[in-house]
Structures are given as C-alpha cells and as structure tokens.
Write a protein that holds these residues in place. Structure first.
Motif, PDB file in Angstrom:
ATOM      1  N   LYS A  41      -0.498 -25.469   7.894  1.00  0.00           N
ATOM      2  CA  LYS A  41      -0.084 -24.512   6.853  1.00  0.00           C
ATOM      3  C   LYS A  41      -1.212 -24.192   5.882  1.00  0.00           C
ATOM      4  O   LYS A  41      -1.307 -23.075   5.366  1.00  0.00           O
ATOM      5  N   ILE A  42      -2.079 -25.181   5.651  1.00  0.00           N
ATOM      6  CA  ILE A  42      -3.165 -25.005   4.678  1.00  0.00           C
ATOM      7  C   ILE A  42      -4.136 -23.917   5.126  1.00  0.00           C
ATOM      8  O   ILE A  42      -4.844 -23.316   4.322  1.00  0.00           O
ATOM      9  N   ILE A  43      -4.142 -23.624   6.431  1.00  0.00           N
ATOM     10  CA  ILE A  43      -4.989 -22.543   6.951  1.00  0.00           C
ATOM     11  C   ILE A  43      -4.171 -21.274   7.172  1.00  0.00           C
ATOM     12  O   ILE A  43      -4.577 -20.183   6.768  1.00  0.00           O
ATOM     13  N   SER A  44      -3.005 -21.410   7.795  1.00  0.00           N
ATOM     14  CA  SER A  44      -2.233 -20.225   8.164  1.00  0.00           C
ATOM     15  C   SER A  44      -1.661 -19.519   6.935  1.00  0.00           C
ATOM     16  O   SER A  44      -1.591 -18.289   6.907  1.00  0.00           O
ATOM     17  N   TYR A  45      -1.279 -20.286   5.918  1.00  0.00           N
ATOM     18  CA  TYR A  45      -0.643 -19.655   4.764  1.00  0.00           C
ATOM     19  C   TYR A  45      -1.607 -18.748   3.984  1.00  0.00           C
ATOM     20  O   TYR A  45      -1.275 -17.591   3.713  1.00  0.00           O
ATOM     21  N   PRO A  46      -2.813 -19.246   3.639  1.00  0.00           N
ATOM     22  CA  PRO A  46      -3.776 -18.349   2.987  1.00  0.00           C
ATOM     23  C   PRO A  46      -4.081 -17.104   3.828  1.00  0.00           C
ATOM     24  O   PRO A  46      -4.189 -15.994   3.290  1.00  0.00           O
ATOM     25  N   ALA A  47      -4.197 -17.270   5.131  1.00  0.00           N
ATOM     26  CA  ALA A  47      -4.480 -16.127   6.001  1.00  0.00           C
ATOM     27  C   ALA A  47      -3.350 -15.110   5.889  1.00  0.00           C
ATOM     28  O   ALA A  47      -3.583 -13.892   5.849  1.00  0.00           O
ATOM     29  N   TYR A  48      -2.132 -15.633   5.827  1.00  0.00           N
ATOM     30  CA  TYR A  48      -0.967 -14.759   5.697  1.00  0.00           C
ATOM     31  C   TYR A  48      -1.004 -14.001   4.362  1.00  0.00           C
ATOM     32  O   TYR A  48      -0.812 -12.784   4.315  1.00  0.00           O
ATOM     33  N   VAL A  49      -1.300 -14.731   3.292  1.00  0.00           N
ATOM     34  CA  VAL A  49      -1.335 -14.119   1.949  1.00  0.00           C
ATOM     35  C   VAL A  49      -2.439 -13.060   1.867  1.00  0.00           C
ATOM     36  O   VAL A  49      -2.228 -11.956   1.362  1.00  0.00           O
ATOM     37  N   ILE A  50      -3.613 -13.397   2.397  1.00  0.00           N
ATOM     38  CA  ILE A  50      -4.751 -12.479   2.297  1.00  0.00           C
ATOM     39  C   ILE A  50      -4.476 -11.178   3.064  1.00  0.00           C
ATOM     40  O   ILE A  50      -4.712 -10.082   2.548  1.00  0.00           O
ATOM     41  N   THR A  51      -3.947 -11.292   4.287  1.00  0.00           N
ATOM     42  CA  THR A  51      -3.686 -10.061   5.048  1.00  0.00           C
ATOM     43  C   THR A  51      -2.596  -9.240   4.369  1.00  0.00           C
ATOM     44  O   THR A  51      -2.652  -8.008   4.358  1.00  0.00           O
ATOM     45  N   GLU A  52      -1.621  -9.940   3.796  1.00  0.00           N
ATOM     46  CA  GLU A  52      -0.545  -9.244   3.076  1.00  0.00           C
ATOM     47  C   GLU A  52      -1.153  -8.451   1.902  1.00  0.00           C
ATOM     48  O   GLU A  52      -0.819  -7.304   1.656  1.00  0.00           O
ATOM     49  N   PHE A  53      -2.099  -9.094   1.209  1.00  0.00           N
ATOM     50  CA  PHE A  53      -2.782  -8.465   0.085  1.00  0.00           C
ATOM     51  C   PHE A  53      -3.575  -7.233   0.549  1.00  0.00           C
ATOM     52  O   PHE A  53      -3.519  -6.173  -0.065  1.00  0.00           O
ATOM     53  N   PHE A  54      -4.296  -7.386   1.660  1.00  0.00           N
ATOM     54  CA  PHE A  54      -5.074  -6.267   2.197  1.00  0.00           C
ATOM     55  C   PHE A  54      -4.180  -5.084   2.538  1.00  0.00           C
ATOM     56  O   PHE A  54      -4.539  -3.928   2.347  1.00  0.00           O
ATOM     57  N   ARG A  55      -3.008  -5.402   3.083  1.00  0.00           N
ATOM     58  CA  ARG A  55      -2.130  -4.356   3.568  1.00  0.00           C
ATOM     59  C   ARG A  55      -1.422  -3.649   2.408  1.00  0.00           C
ATOM     60  O   ARG A  55      -1.138  -2.465   2.490  1.00  0.00           O
ATOM     61  N   ASP A  56      -1.123  -4.417   1.362  1.00  0.00           N
ATOM     62  CA  ASP A  56      -0.258  -3.891   0.309  1.00  0.00           C
ATOM     63  C   ASP A  56      -1.005  -3.334  -0.894  1.00  0.00           C
ATOM     64  O   ASP A  56      -0.389  -2.951  -1.886  1.00  0.00           O
ATOM     65  N   THR A  57      -2.341  -3.311  -0.842  1.00  0.00           N
ATOM     66  CA  THR A  57      -3.086  -2.672  -1.929  1.00  0.00           C
ATOM     67  C   THR A  57      -3.745  -1.413  -1.381  1.00  0.00           C
ATOM     68  O   THR A  57      -4.134  -1.367  -0.217  1.00  0.00           O
ATOM     69  N   PRO A  58      -3.861  -0.369  -2.210  1.00  0.00           N
ATOM     70  CA  PRO A  58      -4.399   0.906  -1.710  1.00  0.00           C
ATOM     71  C   PRO A  58      -5.848   0.788  -1.257  1.00  0.00           C
ATOM     72  O   PRO A  58      -6.635   0.025  -1.825  1.00  0.00           O
ATOM     73  N   LEU A  59      -6.170   1.565  -0.258  1.00  0.00           N
ATOM     74  CA  LEU A  59      -7.533   1.598   0.269  1.00  0.00           C
ATOM     75  C   LEU A  59      -8.528   1.935  -0.844  1.00  0.00           C
ATOM     76  O   LEU A  59      -9.604   1.335  -0.930  1.00  0.00           O
ATOM     77  N   LEU A  60      -8.132   2.867  -1.706  1.00  0.00           N
ATOM     78  CA  LEU A  60      -9.047   3.313  -2.753  1.00  0.00           C
ATOM     79  C   LEU A  60      -9.376   2.177  -3.728  1.00  0.00           C
ATOM     80  O   LEU A  60     -10.519   2.037  -4.174  1.00  0.00           O
TER      81      LEU A  60
END
Lengths: 257, 231
Positions: B58-77
């Motif tokens: 979890k210590i690896i998979s959870y941050p990866a999950y959070v980071i990709t979620e962040f990338f996806r949910d913030t505008p490209l600009l």
C-alpha cells in the motif's frame, strides 16, 4: 520402499468456508506414477496446484525431497516459506495444464526455450537443442516455428508437455491434460505421457478422468472424495475390486458415462 | 512575415490562404511533434504508474493512486503554468516546447495508466500460472509474458488518446510554443484576418485526426491479437 519424495501431513486447504483438503495425508515414492481420480470438487487438482505453489495451504506440512515446501527451517522451527525458497522448490516440478496455457505470442520453440534460457541460464543454442530433442519426442519436430493458435489442441498440449520437460523437473504434474481436448485428440497426448512414464524415472502425478490411462500407466490410483483419499491401490485392484461404496459409485458413473 | 514566408493580403482570400499555408504547415509540424513527444512521455510514465498501482504494498500503490488522480483532476493549463513558471524557481529551466510536451505527457499518463491496467488485467490467469510453473521471475513474467499480450488490447484506446493529445496542443500556445493555432493567431493579429487562418487550422486538424485515426486502425489490424510476436 525408498524414502518418499512427496509427503503431505495433515494438510488443510480451504477456500473461505469450503474445505477442499481435509487433513490430507499422502505420500509419493520417487519415480512413482500416481493417478488421482475423483468427482469434481474433491480436491484432486488442488493437490497439484499446491505442489506447484499456485495455491497456499492453510494447515499442515508438505515435504518434497526432504525439504518443507511451504515452510522454511529457521533456528529449528518451521516458518512460512519466503519467495526465494519457493523459487528453489518450484524447480523440482513441471506442470501441464488443462487449458495448455501456452504463451500465445511466442512460437512453439520460444515457448520451450524461454524458461531454460531465462531461468536456468542456458545459451540460446543449448536451449534450442534441448527444445528440438523434446519436440522430436512429442512428435512435433516440424512445428517449431509455428504459433500455438496454428496447432490443434492435442498438438498444443504436447508442446505444453515439452515446455515443462525442458526445465528438467524431477516431478511432473498433469492437471487433467486431456479434459479440454476433442475426443479424437486425446490419444496422441496420452501416448506421449505413456511414453514418458515408461522411459523415464520421473515421478508423475496425474489428475484425469481417463480410466483406461490410469489403468495402463500408473503404479497406484488414488480415489479422492471430499478432500481425503477415500481409497487407493494398484490400478488392477482398485478398478476390478473397489472396497468402498463411494469408489464403486464413482467408477460406475465414469465408466458408463 | 513569419518563418521567412510572406503573406499576400492584396489578391483575395484564396491567394491569402495559399500564402499562409507554409506558415501553418510549420505550425502543424510543431503540433505533431508536441503530440508525439507528449504521447511518448504519457506511454512511459503511464506504464510506470500502472505497475506502481498494482504493487501489493500500500505504501507504494496508494501514493501512485493519489498522484494519478491529481494529474487527472487538475486542468492541463494549471499543470502547464506550474511547470513553466514554478520549476525555474528551483533551477529547472526547460524550453517551452519541452515544458509543454511534459505537461501533456504527465496529464495523459493518468489516463494511459488505466488503459495499461485494463490491458494487463485482461491477460488470463493461466498465463501467470504457466510463468510461475516455469519459475520465471516476476519482472520477466511482466516484460515477456504479460506486456506483449497486453499491447494489442491497449492499442485502440491509446490511439484515441494520441488524437486527444493533438487536440490539446493549442494550450501550449500560452507558453509561447509556435504550434499551429498560435501561428494562426499571429497571422490574424498582423493581417486583421482571423477567418481564413482559423478556418485553415480547423481543416488541417480534421485531416490530422483522420490520418492519425487511420494509422491507429492500421496498427491495430497489423498486430496479432495474441500479442507482440516473440520468436
């Protein structure tokens, strides 16, 4: 009888509340050819899958060649096996699957040479020679460059056997190797297994519904029922004169069906 | 004048269009380059995230999950501005083009990671079992057994993202990248004719996406459904 190569001691395996192996005790001698029969859900395939380390056990100890399979010795005590230990133990076994499980994107040759080069460190040439020898043995010398989808089910399963043998296992596990095949293709696979049984000192465990085969090839037949060995014996005895009512019922159903 | 070409505004729309075509094509090349570089970055980073998300720890998979979620949910600009204006404060100064491609790649890596995961999970369990029975290591199982079989399953979805990325490239104009839309805007600013250059951008985009889609279909048809062949 020499020291057994496989020993199951009070092995319990359950999936949730469903008990698949119920304090199983079971031994196999080196070089012995054992056929496991029984109704579906009786735990017979699970025995092979546990030995191949595809399924864990819940209780009990399994010893293979004097070494615990799912445990390691540490300061005199048995602790759960590490991945490194499991990797060493896996080398003892080869497995042939009901659904063949060939690698569909690899040629027949590559299917067989992949593990010997990657795991055993054989050179490409050595692995290739070994593969060609094995393909010769299973009667597919001319199919090396084909892909699995270009072969019949029977041919695919013979590649599966060659692939497992290329790792030079001491014990071969056959998990219903002919159950997924059209009836007319069963014979060619059984012939290869029979040849293997007669020519090699391999220990073989075979789960099958092919009673003719169990009778002709194996030293011993074990009838599994509800996670235990209900009855076992030489094929002649077990097939002609089963002692247990459950065995008689099963044999009647299988032989007539 | 732009890129050494001159526009001709005195002889009607068609002549004007013809005269600015070379400039727009220069912009189109930049658009294609940014799409391809961004796509490549998305393919690489996405694969890394796909692997990290599947790590049983979890210590690896959870941050990866959070980071990709962040990338996806913030505008490209927002991501683009961050890379362009904030990174230099920490001594990381990248050319505008590279910054833009990186922003595209990072945003889309969140999507490609999910595509990879779907492709990887679609590889039958029996393949993993066969690999284990042959004592293949986990990394070899992934690179030689799972990934080659996952590739044909992900090609159509990845192709769609390539087309999507190309349509997001105009965002890069805000950090001075001279992609096609930016070129058209400059032409409009100088000639006071926006209709022709912008219409041409639309037309060229249409051609670009049609060609790209056809290319993806071609690759999809060429690739054996069983996986990238290994001999």
């Amino acid at each position: 009888m020499s020291e057994p190569i496989i020993v199951f001691e009070d092995v319990v395996k359950s999936f949730g509340s469903h008990v698949v192996l119920d304090k199983l005790n079971f031994t196999v001698a080196p070089g012995e050819k054992v056929t496991i029969i029984g109704p579906s859900g009786s735990g017979k395939s699970t025995v092979l899958r546990i030995l191949m380390t595809l399924e864990k056990i819940n209780q009990g100890v399994i010893t293979v060649g004097g070494e615990p399979l799912w445990h390691e010795r540490k300061n005199g005590a048995l602790v759960p096996a590490s991945e490194a230990h499991l990797r060493t133990m896996r080398k003892i076994f080869g497995m042939v699957f009901q659904q063949f499980n060939l690698f569909p994107h690899m040629t027949v040759l590559r299917n067989i040479t992949e593990a010997p080069t990657a795991v055993l460190g054989l050179s490409k040439k050595e692995a290739r020679e070994r593969a060609e020898e094995l393909l010769e043995m299973v009667g597919l010398a001319d199919q090396a460059q084909k892909f699995p989808r270009q072969l019949s089910g029977g041919q695919q399963q013979r590649v599966g056997i060659a692939r497992a043998l290329a790792m030079r296992p001491k014990i071969m596990l056959f998990d219903e190797p002919t159950s997924a095949l059209d009836p007319e293709l069963v014979g060619e696979v059984l012939n290869v297994i029979a040849k293997l049984a007669s020519e090699h000192d391999l220990t073989m465990l075979l789960v099958t519904h092919e009673m003719r085969f169990a009778r002709e090839v194996s030293d011993r037949v074990c009838f599994f029922d509800r996670g235990k060995i209900k009855e076992e014996g030489k094929p002649q005895e077990l097939f002609t004169n089963p002692k247990e009512e459950r065995t008689r019922e099963f044999l009647r159903a299988v032989l007539e069906g | 004048m732009l890129f050494g070409f001159h526009w001709d505004t005195g002889h009607g729309e068609l002549v004007f269009a013809w005269s600015i075509l070379p400039m727009l094509l220069r912009g189109l090349v930049v658009t294609i380059e940014a799409s391809i570089v961004g796509f490549f970055i998305a393919l690489v980073i996405g694969l890394i995230f796909a692997v990290l998300k599947d790590v049983p720890l979890k210590i690896i998979s959870y941050p990866a999950y959070v980071i990709t979620e962040f990338f996806r949910d913030t505008p490209l600009l927002v991501q683009l501005f961050f890379l362009y204006y904030v990174l230099p404060d920490y001594g990381i100064i990248l050319p505008a083009f590279l910054t833009g491609a990186l922003a595209l790649g990072i945003q889309y890596s969140a999507y490609t990671a999910e595509v990879y995961r779907a492709g990887i999970e679609a590889v039958p369990k029996g393949q993993h079992e066969a690999a284990k029975a042959l004592d293949l290591t986990a990394s070899l199982t992934f690179t030689h057994i799972v990934l080659p079989q996952a590739v044909p399953r992900v090609v159509p979805a990845m192709g769609n993202y390539l087309v999507s990325i190309s349509k997001d490239v105009p965002v890069l104009s805000v950090v001075t990248v001279l992609e096609m839309l930016n070129v058209a805007k400059i032409i409009g600013d100088q000639t006071f004719d926006y209709l022709v250059p912008l219409s041409m951008v639309g037309g060229l985009y249409l051609i670009l996406t049609i060609v790209a889609s056809a290319a993806v279909r071609w690759v999809d048809a060429k690739l054996p459904k069983t996986g990238v062949p290994m001999r």
